[in-house]
Design a protein around this motif. Structure first.
Motif, mmCIF file in Angstrom:
data_model
loop_
_atom_site.group_PDB
_atom_site.id
_atom_site.type_symbol
_atom_site.label_atom_id
_atom_site.label_comp_id
_atom_site.label_asym_id
_atom_site.label_seq_id
_atom_site.Cartn_x
_atom_site.Cartn_y
_atom_site.Cartn_z
ATOM 1 N N ASP A 136 0.822 -1.210 0.000
ATOM 2 C CA ASP A 136 0.000 0.000 0.000
ATOM 3 C C ASP A 136 0.855 1.258 0.000
ATOM 4 O O ASP A 136 0.404 2.312 -0.466
ATOM 5 C CB ASP A 136 -0.938 0.005 1.211
ATOM 6 N N TYR A 137 2.079 1.185 0.532
ATOM 7 C CA TYR A 137 2.979 2.338 0.479
ATOM 8 C C TYR A 137 3.255 2.732 -0.971
ATOM 9 O O TYR A 137 3.427 3.921 -1.280
ATOM 10 C CB TYR A 137 4.312 2.012 1.164
ATOM 11 N N LEU A 138 3.323 1.740 -1.857
ATOM 12 C CA LEU A 138 3.551 2.028 -3.273
ATOM 13 C C LEU A 138 2.288 2.553 -3.929
ATOM 14 O O LEU A 138 2.335 3.484 -4.745
ATOM 15 C CB LEU A 138 4.020 0.762 -3.999
ATOM 16 N N ARG A 139 1.156 1.971 -3.595
ATOM 17 C CA ARG A 139 -0.092 2.364 -4.246
ATOM 18 C C ARG A 139 -0.532 3.772 -3.879
ATOM 19 O O ARG A 139 -1.142 4.464 -4.688
ATOM 20 C CB ARG A 139 -1.196 1.353 -3.906
ATOM 21 N N GLY A 141 1.590 6.159 -2.790
ATOM 22 C CA GLY A 141 2.647 7.116 -3.029
ATOM 23 C C GLY A 141 3.541 7.428 -1.861
ATOM 24 O O GLY A 141 4.422 8.287 -1.964
ATOM 25 N N ARG A 142 3.396 6.727 -0.745
ATOM 26 C CA ARG A 142 4.284 6.980 0.388
ATOM 27 C C ARG A 142 5.698 6.489 0.124
ATOM 28 O O ARG A 142 6.652 6.958 0.745
ATOM 29 C CB ARG A 142 3.735 6.313 1.663
ATOM 30 N N ALA A 143 5.836 5.508 -0.755
ATOM 31 C CA ALA A 143 7.158 4.981 -1.102
ATOM 32 C C ALA A 143 7.250 4.820 -2.611
ATOM 33 O O ALA A 143 6.235 4.739 -3.319
ATOM 34 C CB ALA A 143 7.411 3.646 -0.409
ATOM 35 N N ASP A 144 8.475 4.781 -3.116
ATOM 36 C CA ASP A 144 8.724 4.628 -4.548
ATOM 37 C C ASP A 144 9.017 3.181 -4.931
ATOM 38 O O ASP A 144 8.640 2.737 -6.010
ATOM 39 C CB ASP A 144 9.915 5.504 -4.962
ATOM 40 N N VAL A 145 9.722 2.480 -4.065
ATOM 41 C CA VAL A 145 10.062 1.076 -4.296
ATOM 42 C C VAL A 145 9.899 0.329 -2.973
ATOM 43 O O VAL A 145 9.902 0.925 -1.903
ATOM 44 C CB VAL A 145 11.506 0.904 -4.826
ATOM 45 N N ALA A 146 9.763 -0.983 -3.078
ATOM 46 C CA ALA A 146 9.566 -1.791 -1.877
ATOM 47 C C ALA A 146 10.202 -3.155 -2.072
ATOM 48 O O ALA A 146 10.353 -3.637 -3.197
ATOM 49 C CB ALA A 146 8.077 -1.966 -1.576
ATOM 50 N N LEU A 147 10.588 -3.772 -0.962
ATOM 51 C CA LEU A 147 10.971 -5.178 -0.959
ATOM 52 C C LEU A 147 9.786 -5.947 -0.395
ATOM 53 O O LEU A 147 9.390 -5.741 0.758
ATOM 54 C CB LEU A 147 12.224 -5.409 -0.119
ATOM 55 N N LEU A 148 9.221 -6.832 -1.204
ATOM 56 C CA LEU A 148 8.026 -7.573 -0.842
ATOM 57 C C LEU A 148 8.267 -9.065 -1.028
ATOM 58 O O LEU A 148 9.201 -9.478 -1.725
ATOM 59 C CB LEU A 148 6.839 -7.151 -1.724
ATOM 60 N N TYR A 149 7.419 -9.863 -0.397
ATOM 61 C CA TYR A 149 7.477 -11.311 -0.567
ATOM 62 C C TYR A 149 6.285 -11.772 -1.387
ATOM 63 O O TYR A 149 5.129 -11.530 -1.017
ATOM 64 C CB TYR A 149 7.494 -12.025 0.795
ATOM 65 N N TRP A 257 7.440 -1.811 -7.617
ATOM 66 C CA TRP A 257 7.135 -0.400 -7.785
ATOM 67 C C TRP A 257 5.801 -0.284 -8.518
ATOM 68 O O TRP A 257 5.290 -1.251 -9.075
ATOM 69 C CB TRP A 257 8.248 0.301 -8.569
ATOM 70 N N SER A 258 5.203 0.896 -8.492
ATOM 71 C CA SER A 258 3.906 1.097 -9.133
ATOM 72 C C SER A 258 4.013 0.980 -10.641
ATOM 73 O O SER A 258 4.977 1.453 -11.252
ATOM 74 C CB SER A 258 3.339 2.471 -8.763
ATOM 75 N N GLN A 259 2.994 0.359 -11.254
ATOM 76 C CA GLN A 259 2.946 0.267 -12.712
ATOM 77 C C GLN A 259 2.899 1.641 -13.369
ATOM 78 O O GLN A 259 3.315 1.804 -14.516
ATOM 79 C CB GLN A 259 1.712 -0.537 -13.148
#
Length: 298
Positions: A136-139, A141-149, A257-259
């Motif tokens: 949700d941080y990506l969706r 806009g709170r973050a630009d990239v994320a490490l996810l599982y 990251w966001s599409q």
């Protein structure tokens, strides 16, 4: 949105997440009667019942669960649109990376070093999210990239590149009936209780937990077990045992990251992350050993 206004959707999501009109009203800073009437108007306009109300509890109908799922994404998209517009006009923007504590498979230092070597590198602000909210941080806009599982984290609306593939382990209390076994299979865990992660509708039947600390406590109390990526539970916690599960679907650590985000600073970070992960011997060996991605992961 023609059928629902953004504010109405915010009202419904608050009630659906809290499952309590009083708490939702306090969270929204509005009067409870006004909130109840707003939800009734939404139900009337859509022609479906979203909530089941009784004197003791509030629960979601199937229609309510569907609106909660899509409503969260819609609200995130509205918020992300505003943030993205501001960020696009900021040529000095820093890069914001969200992870969960310990959720980098020991790759983060190498990734940051590789990115710092890029000619267009920016400062990276590392944000710490919870067990289930980092996407949700990506969706929004709170973050630009994320490490996810993957596939545990919901990658809807996101692009991703796999960095690391690894097996999963069962986390058990020391006195558990399976604690003396060398290796387990999924059939051994068929009747075990798994935790329910807060904010995840589809999950286990055990106690609701919000983070690894709560999970650890519940496992030590014998209330649940867990099935997690191997790297996320190292080192071994005193009082617990970790057993590899041979046929569990592997877990993938991805950079996401966001599409909608096509900025060069994001592409540069992703390229550095992929290059850094490929240079790690442990990552390479695990990816060769792992089966094709799929199934539930933690």
């Amino acid at each position: 949105m023609s059928e629902l206004e953004t504010r109405e959707l915010e009202y419904f999501v608050a009630v659906a997440e809290e499952l309590h009109f009083g708490r939702a009203a306090a969270r929204l800073a509005i009067a409870q009667p006004a909130l109840s009437k707003a939800i009734q108007r939404v139900e009337s306009r859509l022609g479906v019942q979203l909530l089941l109300r009784s004197s003791r509890r509030v629960s979601l109908t199937p229609a309510g669960e569907a609106l909660l799922h899509h409503g969260r994404h819609a609200l995130n998209a509205v918020s992300a649109a505003a943030r993205s517009a501001r960020r696009a006009g900021d040529v000095q923007a820093q890069l914001r990376l969200v992870i969960k504590p310990g959720g980098d498979a020991n790759l983060l230092s190498g990734i940051l070093a590789a990115y710092a070597g890029q000619p267009d590198a920016r400062r990276v602000d590392v944000l710490f999210g919870g067990a289930t909210d980092r996407a949700d941080y990506l969706r929004d806009g709170r973050a630009d990239v994320a490490l996810l599982y993957a596939p545990f984290d919901d990658l809807t609306g996101l692009e991703s590149e796999t960095l690391f593939v690894e097996g999963r382990v069962a986390i058990l209390p020391q006195g558990h009936r399976l604690a003396s076994r060398g290796e387990l299979c999924m059939a051994d865990l068929e009747h075990e209780t798994l935790p329910r992660w807060k904010g995840v509708l589809d999950g286990g039947t055990g106690p609701e937990i919000a983070d690894v600390a709560q999970m650890t406590q519940m496992i030590m109390l014998g209330r649940t077990i867990a099935l997690l990526p191997r790297s996320s539970v190292e080192p071994v916690h005193p009082g617990l045992v970790y057993k590899p599960v041979a046929d569990a679907a592997p877990s993938r650590l991805v950079v996401a990251w966001s599409q909608l985000d096509q900025r060069p600073l994001v592409a540069s970070f992703v390229a550095a992350a992929v290059a850094a992960s490929r240079s790690q011997p442990d990552a390479a060996s695990d990816q060769k050993a792992g089966a094709s991605p799929g199934g539930e992961a933690g």
